[in-house]
Design a protein around this motif. Sequence first.
Motif, PDB file in Angstrom:
ATOM      1  N   GLY A  24       0.823  -1.191   0.000  1.00 35.13           N
ATOM      2  CA  GLY A  24       0.000   0.000   0.000  1.00 35.13           C
ATOM      3  C   GLY A  24       0.862   1.247   0.000  1.00 35.13           C
ATOM      4  N   TYR A  25       0.218   2.384  -0.187  1.00 36.10           N
ATOM      5  CA  TYR A  25       0.907   3.659  -0.291  1.00 36.10           C
ATOM      6  C   TYR A  25       0.205   4.692   0.567  1.00 36.10           C
ATOM      7  N   VAL A  26       0.989   5.597   1.130  1.00 32.30           N
ATOM      8  CA  VAL A  26       0.451   6.718   1.887  1.00 32.30           C
ATOM      9  C   VAL A  26       1.449   7.863   1.770  1.00 32.30           C
ATOM     10  N   SER A  27       0.958   9.072   1.653  1.00 30.34           N
ATOM     11  CA  SER A  27       1.825  10.233   1.544  1.00 30.34           C
ATOM     12  C   SER A  27       2.536  10.470   2.871  1.00 30.34           C
ATOM     13  N   PRO A  68      -1.911  12.885   7.708  1.00 27.23           N
ATOM     14  CA  PRO A  68      -2.191  12.886   9.149  1.00 27.23           C
ATOM     15  C   PRO A  68      -2.534  11.485   9.652  1.00 27.23           C
ATOM     16  N   VAL A  69      -2.484  11.302  10.949  1.00 28.53           N
ATOM     17  CA  VAL A  69      -2.874  10.039  11.573  1.00 28.53           C
ATOM     18  C   VAL A  69      -4.310   9.725  11.161  1.00 28.53           C
TER      19      VAL A  69
END
Length: 76
Positions: free
Chosen positions: A36-39, A43-44
Amino acid sequence: AEQDNGHPLPAYANLIIEILDENNQAPYFQFATYQGYVSESSPVGTTISASANLTAPLGIIALDNDIEEVEQENSL
């Protein structure tokens, strides 16, 4: 964050998800691993995305082979 000529380098983290068994068959995941990907600036509570362009949420599928127990009434 590490950078290469001003471009951020990818960072990786492992996320372990444990599914508890309540019946007679242990649950299992559809795939052994998911990516998966997240910037980095997210934010939490941000949803992990299935694609690098962050357009679709990552789906993680857990299955099991439990057989529902059905009570049978015997008449005498």
